[in-house]
Design a protein around this motif. Structure first.
Motif, short mmCIF file in Angstrom:
data_model
loop_
_atom_site.label_atom_id
_atom_site.label_comp_id
_atom_site.label_asym_id
_atom_site.label_seq_id
_atom_site.Cartn_x
_atom_site.Cartn_y
_atom_site.Cartn_z
N ILE A 205 0.84 -1.20 0.00
CA ILE A 205 0.00 0.00 0.00
C ILE A 205 0.88 1.25 0.00
O ILE A 205 1.76 1.39 0.87
N PRO A 206 0.67 2.17 -0.94
CA PRO A 206 1.42 3.43 -0.90
C PRO A 206 0.98 4.27 0.30
O PRO A 206 -0.14 4.11 0.80
N SER A 207 1.84 5.15 0.75
CA SER A 207 1.53 5.93 1.94
C SER A 207 2.05 7.35 1.79
O SER A 207 2.90 7.64 0.94
N SER A 208 1.53 8.24 2.62
CA SER A 208 1.95 9.64 2.57
C SER A 208 1.85 10.26 3.96
O SER A 208 1.04 9.84 4.79
N ILE A 209 2.70 11.25 4.18
CA ILE A 209 2.71 12.04 5.42
C ILE A 209 2.80 13.50 5.00
O ILE A 209 3.72 13.88 4.28
N SER A 210 1.84 14.32 5.43
CA SER A 210 1.83 15.71 5.00
C SER A 210 1.53 16.63 6.17
O SER A 210 0.95 16.22 7.18
N VAL A 211 1.94 17.88 6.01
CA VAL A 211 1.66 18.91 7.01
C VAL A 211 1.28 20.18 6.25
O VAL A 211 1.95 20.59 5.32
N ARG A 212 0.15 20.77 6.65
CA ARG A 212 -0.31 21.98 5.96
C ARG A 212 0.57 23.17 6.30
O ARG A 212 0.90 23.97 5.44
N GLU A 213 0.95 23.28 7.56
CA GLU A 213 1.78 24.41 8.00
C GLU A 213 2.68 23.96 9.14
O GLU A 213 2.20 23.44 10.16
N GLY A 214 3.96 24.11 8.96
CA GLY A 214 4.92 23.71 9.98
C GLY A 214 5.91 22.71 9.44
O GLY A 214 5.94 22.40 8.24
N THR A 215 6.75 22.20 10.34
CA THR A 215 7.83 21.28 9.95
C THR A 215 7.72 19.99 10.74
O THR A 215 7.56 20.00 11.96
N LEU A 216 7.82 18.88 10.02
CA LEU A 216 7.81 17.55 10.62
C LEU A 216 9.18 16.89 10.44
O LEU A 216 9.83 17.07 9.41
N ILE A 217 9.58 16.12 11.44
CA ILE A 217 10.69 15.17 11.30
C ILE A 217 10.08 13.79 11.14
O ILE A 217 9.19 13.40 11.90
N VAL A 218 10.54 13.05 10.14
CA VAL A 218 10.03 11.71 9.86
C VAL A 218 11.20 10.74 9.87
O VAL A 218 12.23 11.00 9.24
N THR A 219 11.06 9.62 10.58
CA THR A 219 12.06 8.56 10.53
C THR A 219 11.42 7.31 9.96
O THR A 219 10.26 7.02 10.22
N TYR A 220 12.21 6.56 9.16
CA TYR A 220 11.68 5.36 8.53
C TYR A 220 12.82 4.37 8.28
O TYR A 220 14.01 4.76 8.27
N PRO A 221 12.52 3.09 8.09
CA PRO A 221 13.58 2.08 7.91
C PRO A 221 14.33 2.29 6.61
O PRO A 221 13.75 2.68 5.58
N VAL A 222 15.63 2.00 6.65
CA VAL A 222 16.49 2.26 5.50
C VAL A 222 16.09 1.43 4.28
O VAL A 222 16.34 1.84 3.14
N GLU A 223 15.45 0.28 4.49
CA GLU A 223 15.09 -0.57 3.36
C GLU A 223 13.82 -0.09 2.65
O GLU A 223 13.45 -0.63 1.60
N ALA A 224 13.15 0.91 3.19
CA ALA A 224 11.97 1.48 2.52
C ALA A 224 12.40 2.16 1.23
O ALA A 224 13.53 2.67 1.12
N PRO A 225 11.53 2.19 0.23
CA PRO A 225 11.89 2.88 -1.01
C PRO A 225 12.04 4.38 -0.78
O PRO A 225 11.43 4.95 0.12
N GLN A 226 12.88 5.00 -1.60
CA GLN A 226 13.11 6.43 -1.50
C GLN A 226 11.79 7.19 -1.72
O GLN A 226 11.10 6.97 -2.71
N PRO A 227 11.39 8.05 -0.78
CA PRO A 227 10.12 8.76 -0.96
C PRO A 227 10.23 9.93 -1.93
O PRO A 227 11.30 10.51 -2.12
N GLN A 228 9.11 10.24 -2.56
CA GLN A 228 8.99 11.50 -3.30
C GLN A 228 8.58 12.58 -2.30
O GLN A 228 8.04 12.29 -1.24
N TRP A 229 8.84 13.83 -2.66
CA TRP A 229 8.54 14.91 -1.71
C TRP A 229 8.14 16.17 -2.46
O TRP A 229 8.48 16.37 -3.63
N ARG A 230 7.40 16.98 -1.77
CA ARG A 230 7.10 18.33 -2.25
C ARG A 230 7.11 19.25 -1.04
O ARG A 230 6.81 18.84 0.09
N SER A 231 7.47 20.48 -1.28
CA SER A 231 7.54 21.45 -0.19
C SER A 231 6.85 22.73 -0.60
O SER A 231 7.00 23.20 -1.74
#
Length: 256
Positions: A205-231
């Motif tokens: 299942i694809p997944s996403s983590i987003s924040v409308r306003e502010g800054t998040l720190i996200v940690t994830y396992p190294v074997e996970a695929p490289q995420p796409q991002w937008r800022s």
């Protein structure tokens, strides 16, 4: 103008664990002080070495115009030991000044806790400037996003390999998590309460983590695929000047 297809690989003096960094073709490789030794031990020749060189076994040989690229010489930027910033953000500035906005950072976790915390703050600073950094260490990756989103493609990461989310800014508004074991819908978080620890990917299942306003720190396992991002943060032209002056904040006892 930034080149979003190019990355900067930064090598620090911390722990490297079992991960073997792979340098993409065309990447800029910057060694922060003792990271020079680590890079050479991994068979990687830095393009630039920067720092006060207090944790390095052998000072890099300065690159000169006309040198053969195979000579082993590198561009060297020497900094004072008593400065206001650590060597790691100075290495990021080298890449930023060349228009790079994507940074993979090794040797920034493990060893000294104060340096690890400083490097997590640096991730948030990169995000607020409109870039993204990935801090690798001990089987996990930490990253940060400001006013934006990271997306992971469907994967088969094993259960109990955790994804965790933290508010770095005082308030992170409209935090939405989709496709993980625990989901949220536009929830406001604060950096005084750890609400997003120990989440998990769901198989296929694809997944996403987003924040409308502010800054998040996200940690994830190294074997996970490289995420796409937008800022949503504006890309800053500068990440600040390289801190090559002796600190003016020293107590009188150490000024002379």
């Amino acid at each position: 103008m930034s080149d979003m297809s190019k990355v900067c690989m930064v090598f620090g003096a911390g722990s490297y664990y079992d991960e073997s960094p792979v340098v993409p073709q065309g990447a800029l490789v910057v060694a922060a002080d003792g990271g020079y030794d680590h890079a050479l031990a991994l068979g990687i020749r830095p393009d630039v070495a920067i720092g006060d060189f207090d944790s390095i076994s052998k000072t890099p040989v300065l690159h000169e115009d006309g040198d053969d690229p195979a000579s082993g010489r590198v561009s060297t930027i020497a900094l004072p030991a008593q400065k206001d910033e650590t060597d790691m953000p100075q290495a990021v500035k080298v890449g930023w000044n060349q228009g790079i906005r994507v940074f993979h950072i090794f040797g920034g976790l493990g060893g000294r806790l104060d340096h690890a915390l400083a490097n997590l703050q640096m991730l948030a600073d990169i995000a607020r400037h409109g870039g993204i950094g990935f801090l690798h260490g001990d089987g996990c990756v930490a990253t940060a996003v400001t006013d934006g989103e990271i997306r992971f493609p469907a994967n088969q990461v094993a259960a109990r390999r955790m994804v965790s989310v933290f508010a770095h800014s005082d308030r992170a508004l409209g935090v939405t998590i989709r496709g993980l074991k625990y989901e949220t819908d536009s929830v406001d978080w604060t950096n005084s309460h750890a609400l997003g620890v120990s989440n998990e990917f769901l198989p296929g299942i694809p997944s996403s983590i987003s924040v409308r306003e502010g800054t998040l720190i996200v940690t994830y396992p190294v074997e996970a695929p490289q995420p796409q991002w937008r800022s949503g943060a504006d890309q800053a032209a500068s990440f600040g000047a390289i801190d090559d002056r002796r600190s003016e904040l020293l107590s009188p006892l150490f000024r002379d």
